[in-house]
Design an enzyme around this catalytic site. Sequence first.
Site, PDB file in Angstrom:
ATOM      1  N   LYS A 165       0.895  -0.966   0.125  1.00  0.00           N
ATOM      2  CA  LYS A 165      -0.145  -0.347   0.252  1.00  0.00           C
ATOM      3  C   LYS A 165       1.106   1.820   0.018  1.00  0.00           C
ATOM      4  O   LYS A 165       2.273   1.054   0.102  1.00  0.00           O
ATOM      5  CB  LYS A 165      -1.292   0.019   1.197  1.00  0.00           C
ATOM      6  CG  LYS A 165      -0.282   0.551   2.356  1.00  0.00           C
ATOM      7  CD  LYS A 165      -0.628   1.114   3.464  1.00  0.00           C
ATOM      8  CE  LYS A 165      -0.156   1.678   4.374  1.00  0.00           C
ATOM      9  NZ  LYS A 165       0.196   2.556   5.433  1.00  0.00           N
ATOM     10  N   LYS A 211      -0.965  10.100  14.752  1.00  0.00           N
ATOM     11  CA  LYS A 211      -0.093   9.396  15.198  1.00  0.00           C
ATOM     12  C   LYS A 211       0.470  10.224  16.499  1.00  0.00           C
ATOM     13  O   LYS A 211       0.255  11.783  16.814  1.00  0.00           O
ATOM     14  CB  LYS A 211       0.997  10.120  14.016  1.00  0.00           C
ATOM     15  CG  LYS A 211       1.171   9.228  12.669  1.00  0.00           C
ATOM     16  CD  LYS A 211       2.471   9.795  11.666  1.00  0.00           C
ATOM     17  CE  LYS A 211       2.378   8.912  10.718  1.00  0.00           C
ATOM     18  NZ  LYS A 211       2.841   6.959  11.227  1.00  0.00           N
ATOM     19  N   HIS A 257      -5.587  -0.270   6.385  1.00  0.00           N
ATOM     20  CA  HIS A 257      -6.119  -0.810   7.042  1.00  0.00           C
ATOM     21  C   HIS A 257      -6.943  -0.945   7.706  1.00  0.00           C
ATOM     22  O   HIS A 257      -8.116  -1.807   8.101  1.00  0.00           O
ATOM     23  CB  HIS A 257      -4.953  -0.324   8.316  1.00  0.00           C
ATOM     24  CG  HIS A 257      -3.542  -0.816   7.889  1.00  0.00           C
ATOM     25  ND1 HIS A 257      -3.041  -1.633   7.458  1.00  0.00           N
ATOM     26  CD2 HIS A 257      -2.740   0.316   7.978  1.00  0.00           C
ATOM     27  CE1 HIS A 257      -1.501  -1.396   6.601  1.00  0.00           C
ATOM     28  NE2 HIS A 257      -1.014  -0.233   7.987  1.00  0.00           N
ATOM     29  N   LYS A 309      -2.355 -10.713  10.367  1.00  0.00           N
ATOM     30  CA  LYS A 309      -2.274 -10.338  11.934  1.00  0.00           C
ATOM     31  C   LYS A 309      -2.659 -11.540  12.798  1.00  0.00           C
ATOM     32  O   LYS A 309      -4.202 -11.825  12.540  1.00  0.00           O
ATOM     33  CB  LYS A 309      -2.760  -9.110  12.702  1.00  0.00           C
ATOM     34  CG  LYS A 309      -1.770  -8.443  13.006  1.00  0.00           C
ATOM     35  CD  LYS A 309      -1.883  -7.050  13.240  1.00  0.00           C
ATOM     36  CE  LYS A 309      -1.069  -5.496  12.862  1.00  0.00           C
ATOM     37  NZ  LYS A 309       0.949  -6.119  14.015  1.00  0.00           N
TER      38      LYS A 309
HETATM   39  N1  LIG Z   1       8.274   1.294   5.711  1.00  0.00           N
HETATM   40  C1  LIG Z   1       7.112   0.224   6.166  1.00  0.00           C
HETATM   41  O1  LIG Z   1       6.931   0.418   7.469  1.00  0.00           O
HETATM   42  C2  LIG Z   1       5.798   0.340   5.095  1.00  0.00           C
HETATM   43  C3  LIG Z   1       4.883  -0.006   5.713  1.00  0.00           C
HETATM   44  C4  LIG Z   1       3.815  -0.263   5.130  1.00  0.00           C
HETATM   45  C5  LIG Z   1       3.901  -0.151   3.478  1.00  0.00           C
HETATM   46  N2  LIG Z   1       5.420   0.636   3.226  1.00  0.00           N
HETATM   47  C6  LIG Z   1       5.733   1.083   1.595  1.00  0.00           C
HETATM   48  O2  LIG Z   1       6.647  -0.392   1.300  1.00  0.00           O
HETATM   49  C7  LIG Z   1       7.239   0.772   0.165  1.00  0.00           C
HETATM   50  C8  LIG Z   1       8.915   0.635   0.593  1.00  0.00           C
HETATM   51  O3  LIG Z   1       8.391   1.682   1.815  1.00  0.00           O
HETATM   52  P1  LIG Z   1      10.125   1.168   2.168  1.00  0.00           P
HETATM   53  O4  LIG Z   1       9.878   2.764   3.703  1.00  0.00           O
HETATM   54  O5  LIG Z   1      10.420   0.665   2.431  1.00  0.00           O
HETATM   55  O6  LIG Z   1      10.269   3.164   1.232  1.00  0.00           O
HETATM   56  P2  LIG Z   1      12.315   3.446   1.714  1.00  0.00           P
HETATM   57  O7  LIG Z   1      12.897   3.295   2.636  1.00  0.00           O
HETATM   58  O8  LIG Z   1      12.395   4.815   1.102  1.00  0.00           O
HETATM   59  O9  LIG Z   1      13.231   2.462   0.648  1.00  0.00           O
HETATM   60  C9  LIG Z   1      13.302   2.618  -0.917  1.00  0.00           C
HETATM   61  C10 LIG Z   1      13.560   1.476  -1.579  1.00  0.00           C
HETATM   62  O10 LIG Z   1      12.996   1.934  -2.705  1.00  0.00           O
HETATM   63  C11 LIG Z   1      14.354   1.456  -3.621  1.00  0.00           C
HETATM   64  N3  LIG Z   1      14.363   2.808  -4.657  1.00  0.00           N
HETATM   65  C12 LIG Z   1      13.694   3.898  -5.030  1.00  0.00           C
HETATM   66  N4  LIG Z   1      14.309   4.104  -6.378  1.00  0.00           N
HETATM   67  C13 LIG Z   1      14.181   3.239  -7.090  1.00  0.00           C
HETATM   68  C14 LIG Z   1      14.904   3.431  -8.574  1.00  0.00           C
HETATM   69  N5  LIG Z   1      13.650   4.020  -9.077  1.00  0.00           N
HETATM   70  N6  LIG Z   1      14.940   2.142  -9.214  1.00  0.00           N
HETATM   71  C15 LIG Z   1      15.061   0.738  -7.896  1.00  0.00           C
HETATM   72  N7  LIG Z   1      14.914   0.934  -6.643  1.00  0.00           N
HETATM   73  C16 LIG Z   1      14.295   2.463  -6.006  1.00  0.00           C
HETATM   74  C17 LIG Z   1      15.293   2.044  -3.001  1.00  0.00           C
HETATM   75  O11 LIG Z   1      15.996   1.662  -3.366  1.00  0.00           O
HETATM   76  P3  LIG Z   1      18.179   2.859  -2.944  1.00  0.00           P
HETATM   77  O12 LIG Z   1      18.140   2.562  -1.381  1.00  0.00           O
HETATM   78  O13 LIG Z   1      19.006   1.878  -3.194  1.00  0.00           O
HETATM   79  O14 LIG Z   1      17.870   3.939  -3.160  1.00  0.00           O
HETATM   80  C18 LIG Z   1      15.369   1.969  -1.578  1.00  0.00           C
HETATM   81  O15 LIG Z   1      15.620   0.336  -1.043  1.00  0.00           O
HETATM   82  C19 LIG Z   1       6.811   1.879  -0.307  1.00  0.00           C
HETATM   83  O16 LIG Z   1       5.549   1.851  -1.157  1.00  0.00           O
HETATM   84  C20 LIG Z   1       5.431   2.588   1.206  1.00  0.00           C
HETATM   85  O17 LIG Z   1       4.574   3.054   1.632  1.00  0.00           O
HETATM   86  C21 LIG Z   1       6.615   0.719   4.044  1.00  0.00           C
END
Ligand SMILES: NC(=O)c1ccc[n+]([C@@H]2O[C@H](COP(=O)([O-])OP(=O)(O)OC[C@H]3O[C@@H](n4cnc5c(N)ncnc54)[C@H](OP(=O)(O)O)[C@@H]3O)[C@@H](O)[C@H]2O)c1
Length: 488
Positions: A147, A339, A239, A181
């Site tokens: 999401k 939050k 959610h 969960k």
């Molecule tokens: N974090 C959470 O708890 C969470 C929870 C629910 C949903 N989500 C969803 O999960 C997804 C990822 O979230 P995140 O928090 O993990 O994001 P993040 O920490 O910003 O990580 C983004 C990832 O994508 C890669 N990336 C960015 N631009 C790219 C490109 N042009 N080509 C290839 N790879 C690229 C980055 O690689 P580099 O590091 O090499 O730049 C990094 O590995 C999002 O859609 C978010 O909404 C996250």
Amino acid sequence: MSSDPLPCHALVLFGATGDLARRMLWPSLYALHREGLLPEAMRLVGAARKPLAHAEFVEHVRAAIRSSGNAGLYDDTTFEAFALRVRYVAVAVGEDRGLDAVGPALPATPGGVIYYLATGPDLFGPICLHLCAAGLVDEHSRVVVEKPIGSDAASAETVNEAIGSAFGEHQIFRIDHYLGKEAVQNLIALRFGNAILEPLWNSNAIDHVQITVAETVGLEGRWEYYDHSGALRDMVQSHLLQLLCLVAMEPPAAFTASAVRNEKVKVLWSLRPITGAHVASNTVRGQYAGGYLEDRGVPGYLEEEGARRSSDTESFVAIRAEVDNWRWSGVPFYLRTGKRMKQRSSEIVIRFKPAPFNIFAGIGQSLSANKLLIRLQPDETITLSVMNKTPGLNELQLGEVPLNLAPTAAFATPRRRIAYERMLLDVLRGNPALFVRRDEVEASWRWIDGIVEGWRSAGQGVRPYAAGSWGPAAAAELIERGGHSWNE
Ligand SMILES: NC(=O)c1ccc[n+]([C@@H]2O[C@H](COP(=O)([O-])OP(=O)(O)OC[C@H]3O[C@@H](n4cnc5c(N)ncnc54)[C@H](OP(=O)(O)O)[C@@H]3O)[C@@H](O)[C@H]2O)c1
């Protein structure tokens, strides 16, 4: 899907260096490996932008596991065996030939490939199109998307179209990890595995339902991302509405993906639109100001790292929703998420109607209505509160006692799992029952869009609330107008 799909032999994790991969996905994959639940020859290919040497990436994965909720499962020998599965490829989505490294990293033997898109949602469409153009998608492939899918109904449709141009709907797994969960699955088991609840599961016996997802964290360095989204789009669309669906849905004909999802989408279609003048009386928007959490001073939304001076994005929302069908007519569903709230707590409260008459009033005893509490966080429990006599020879006194219906009371549960373990295993098994279908995503966005439009046209701004509180006072007033109060 082919009637005899090949077993999966690779998982390509886009966003392999990101926050989600670090905290949830690598630790979950490691746990599945440790329990022998990954196919023996399955390769795990991490893909992200940074150029990383293999050894560097393996250390990144090791560190992720050791600092996660599954750290207790770590041991060197198991990890070394796990690391033999791991590869890393540098990719650049959006650039010509940016995914060229993916194909050569896959095993040469025939098998299905799972593409897990843990990147920003703007990359979902481009990745799918790239994969398809590179000939890396066939009938054995699956794709998992995080999401949010879009930011309104129109953009969700665009993203779904792009994913759908590369993968059939049966190959697409839209993840909402709340559904992984234990307590949520146990809600399904309780509702549909027992006959005693069904006669009570309607407007005759239920007074109202509350769904709360309260976080104590702030924006954790993600101001820019969050400010484009806000609590309604970030949490309610996914959610909270998914939880509402599981509470409100009719019994499916079978526990199959299509039967369950058919019933969930009917709930979304039955949600009474909150639009126009109804938005002000049925919703509250809030934004946290500075305050105290566990005696520690914390900054306000506009003082967070990377914040602009002003923003009208809500970090809190409360909604009074109604499901217009025979079962639920007249039963309010109160939704609330925010939050920097007082406590981290995700829960569903089913408040039953009070006893029709209190025979104990004459001896000064009051009655509380029964309550079924399904807690998802911080612990996963299910309790049913009932009135009991307190022990002793004194004059009859009543007290509210929670009966523990949680599985831990009856079953030996070896450990608390990360919800993603269950979800990843279901993807491997090709079972989409706990994943969100396209029509669900689009129906929930249409309902959300009505509220957003109502806020915009009425100019309904955000109300401040102190960090460490339960949100703006207006949220308490919203539920009190119905004669209820939040479970706090
Ligand atoms: N974090 C959470 O708890 C969470 C929870 C629910 C949903 N989500 C969803 O999960 C997804 C990822 O979230 P995140 O928090 O993990 O994001 P993040 O920490 O910003 O990580 C983004 C990832 O994508 C890669 N990336 C960015 N631009 C790219 C490109 N042009 N080509 C290839 N790879 C690229 C980055 O690689 P580099 O590091 O090499 O730049 C990094 O590995 C999002 O859609 C978010 O909404 C996250």
